[in-house]
Design a protein around this motif. Structure first.
Motif, short mmCIF file in Angstrom:
data_model
loop_
_atom_site.label_atom_id
_atom_site.label_comp_id
_atom_site.label_asym_id
_atom_site.label_seq_id
_atom_site.Cartn_x
_atom_site.Cartn_y
_atom_site.Cartn_z
N GLY A 71 1.10 -1.20 0.30
CA GLY A 71 -0.60 -0.01 -0.28
C GLY A 71 1.08 1.17 -0.10
O GLY A 71 2.29 1.01 -0.14
N GLY A 72 -0.07 2.40 0.88
CA GLY A 72 0.46 3.21 0.49
C GLY A 72 0.25 4.57 -1.00
O GLY A 72 -0.24 4.18 -1.79
N ARG A 73 0.08 5.58 -0.46
CA ARG A 73 -0.01 6.77 -1.20
C ARG A 73 1.38 7.67 -2.45
O ARG A 73 1.87 6.74 -2.53
N GLY A 74 0.17 7.33 -3.48
CA GLY A 74 0.83 7.40 -5.18
C GLY A 74 1.36 5.82 -5.39
O GLY A 74 2.22 6.12 -5.77
N ARG A 75 0.90 4.57 -5.54
CA ARG A 75 0.71 3.41 -5.91
C ARG A 75 1.53 3.26 -7.27
O ARG A 75 1.68 2.73 -7.58
N ALA B 147 6.37 17.34 -3.74
CA ALA B 147 5.25 16.41 -3.41
C ALA B 147 5.96 14.35 -2.33
O ALA B 147 7.40 14.87 -1.99
N ASN B 148 4.85 14.23 -1.36
CA ASN B 148 5.42 13.88 -0.75
C ASN B 148 4.64 11.95 -1.17
O ASN B 148 3.35 12.25 -0.89
N LEU B 149 5.27 11.11 -0.94
CA LEU B 149 5.11 9.38 -1.50
C LEU B 149 5.59 8.35 0.02
O LEU B 149 6.24 8.29 -0.23
N GLU B 150 4.51 7.14 -0.65
CA GLU B 150 5.00 6.50 0.50
C GLU B 150 4.58 4.86 -0.55
O GLU B 150 3.13 5.47 -0.76
N LEU C 18 9.37 9.27 0.66
CA LEU C 18 10.22 9.50 -0.57
C LEU C 18 9.19 11.24 -0.67
O LEU C 18 8.54 11.33 -0.98
N PHE C 19 10.33 12.22 0.05
CA PHE C 19 10.66 14.20 -0.59
C PHE C 19 11.03 14.30 -1.74
O PHE C 19 12.36 13.74 -2.10
N VAL C 20 9.78 14.92 -2.75
CA VAL C 20 10.03 14.36 -3.97
C VAL C 20 10.29 16.83 -4.05
O VAL C 20 9.68 17.37 -3.70
N SER C 21 11.56 17.15 -4.59
CA SER C 21 12.02 18.14 -4.45
C SER C 21 11.21 18.79 -5.35
O SER C 21 10.95 18.36 -6.39
N PRO C 22 10.36 19.98 -5.45
CA PRO C 22 10.66 21.23 -5.99
C PRO C 22 11.77 21.54 -8.17
O PRO C 22 10.79 22.15 -8.62
N TYR C 23 12.61 21.43 -7.42
CA TYR C 23 13.03 21.58 -8.61
C TYR C 23 13.98 20.49 -8.94
O TYR C 23 14.68 19.49 -8.59
N GLU C 24 14.72 20.11 -10.12
CA GLU C 24 14.52 19.86 -11.12
C GLU C 24 16.56 19.10 -10.56
O GLU C 24 17.69 18.57 -11.70
#
Length: 437
Positions: A375-379, A404-407, A430-436
């Motif tokens: 499970g988790g957010r953003g499967r 974004a923050n996903l699990e 997962l801690f997704v940065s706003p930058y590339e």
């Protein structure tokens, strides 16, 4: 050549006359042997004289051809294709320009942290010498971190350590006054600093005007230098861009800026993440864990879950273990034996597919080991694959645009003859940065 040809003809005629005299005499009567030998010796001497004369004429002709070649080369070298000696590149600087012919220019600039002493532009004169003196680069007394530009509004400010000039010109840095630090667009300098008079050199009745590096010559008489907006020429998001984040145009140069949480890299154009956790720049409490992210940090608190028929104890900062179950308590046995927590920091729009995490069993008691996504957010962004006998891999299958923050919850199950022996859960955040970057 005509003289040699005439001499050769005369020699041949004399030889023919001699031979004719011999043959004519032989028709009348056979001459004595010594007379015949004398005639042959005379012919041999005559041929030797002609050969020596021919060699001397040939040497004289070669000398004339060589003299003509040398005079032609001298005229060629004194023409427009003549070039000056290769100018030296100053230490801690660069030389722009590869053509050293008469009338051509070379430009000089220094690396960041140095200022140019001497002319920025030198011209190859008709005397095959460079105009002006050889420039040099001198180290600046100020450092990059001490540069702190002031915005017109008191509510706007720049990160002092994230400002760096891409040019070594001290005049460009001192005249810089940006308008805003929030928008990643280029700022236009004032009209007075973006237009300057050109530098003109007079030699041999002609005038040549040049501009400093970062300016282009214009005007009816080439007497005006207009600033080149490098940020507009190489916009963000395009190949060959000057700055990875924000570009601000300045007179004759440009500046690159980074967002909060980043430092400008040594090259002056890319950004390097600041590790707030390692540098003790966070505000996390004692019961929280500091996780560094791209451009910031996160304070996370790991807590064991509460379940109806199972209890957990925190055995390490990132792991919870289940207490032993009572005999026949099926609900407790079905609960995970252990729950591990892991936190990953990634950049925005990271390419996929990509391996994010691996789960392995230290030892196997049963006959079967299974891996799956519990499970988790953003499967929809994740998938689990078997990568070995005792290893499962968490994959990123689609890019994630930050912030974004996903699990993702990776489950490893151990079985013996299809009977469950234990479940082990790994929660990956997962801690997704706003930058590339």
């Amino acid at each position: 050549m005509r003289l040699l040809s005439r001499m050769n003809v005369v020699g041949v005629v004399v030889l023919m006359m001699s031979l004719h005299h011999i043959s004519f005499s032989s028709a009348q009567e056979c001459p004595p042997t010594h007379d015949l030998l004398n005639s042959l010796r005379q012919v041999e001497k005559m041929l030797a004289i002609h050969e020596a004369s021919y060699q001397q004429g040939l040497r004289s002709l070669r000398k004339k051809i060589s003299a003509l070649h040398n005079s032609t080369m001298a005229i060629f070298k004194s023409g427009k294709n003549a070039s000056c000696p290769k100018p030296e590149t100053p230490a801690h600087g660069r030389r722009l320009g590869r053509v050293f012919s008469v009338g051509h220019e070379v430009h000089f600039l220094c690396k960041p942290g140095y200022e140019l002493i001497g002319p920025r532009t030198r011209v190859c004169l008709e005397s095959l010498k460079w105009s002006g003196q050889q420039p040099m680069c001198r180290r600046l007394n100020i450092t990059t971190n001490s540069f702190s530009p002031v915005a017109p509004s008191s509510s706007s400010s720049f990160h002092a350590s994230a400002a760096l000039s891409a040019s070594s010109s001290s005049s460009s840095a001192s005249s810089y006054s940006p308008y805003s630090s929030s928008s990643p667009t280029s700022s236009s300098p004032s009209s007075s600093s973006s237009v300057r008079p050109s530098h003109c050199t007079h030699f041999l009745g002609s005038t040549r005007c040049t501009c400093d590096v970062g300016f282009t010559i214009s005007g009816r008489d080439n007497n005006i230098c207009t600033d080149i907006d490098e940020c507009q020429l190489f916009p963000l998001g395009q190949p060959g861009r000057l700055c990875i984040h924000q570009c601000v145009n300045t007179p004759g140069s440009f500046h690159c800026f980074c967002p909060d949480g980043y430092d400008l890299a040594q090259g002056g154009r890319s950004c390097t993440d600041i590790d707030e956790c390692e540098n003790q720049m966070h505000n996390c409490t004692a019961d929280q864990v500091c996780v560094n992210t791209f451009g910031g940090f996160q304070c996370v608190a790991v807590e064991c879950p509460e379940m109806k028929n199972a209890t957990y104890i925190k055995t390490s900062p990132m792991r919870c273990e289940r207490n032993p179950c009572m005999m026949g308590d099926t609900a407790c046995i079905q609960a995970p034996n252990s729950i591990s927590f892991h936190f990953l920091s990634v950049v925005s729009n990271m390419s996929a597919p990509r391996v994010l995490f691996r789960v392995s069993a230290a030892r196997v008691l049963g006959d079967t080991l299974r891996f799956g996504l519990a499970g988790g957010r953003g499967r929809g962004h994740f998938s689990v694959q078997r990568s070995g006998r005792q290893t499962g891999t968490l994959l990123l299958v689609t890019p994630i645009k930050g912030p974004a923050n996903l699990e993702a919850e990776v489950e490893m199950s151990e079985l013996e003859r299809n009977t469950l022996l234990g479940r082990y859960l790994t929660k990956v955040t997962l801690f997704v940065s706003p930058y590339e970057f």
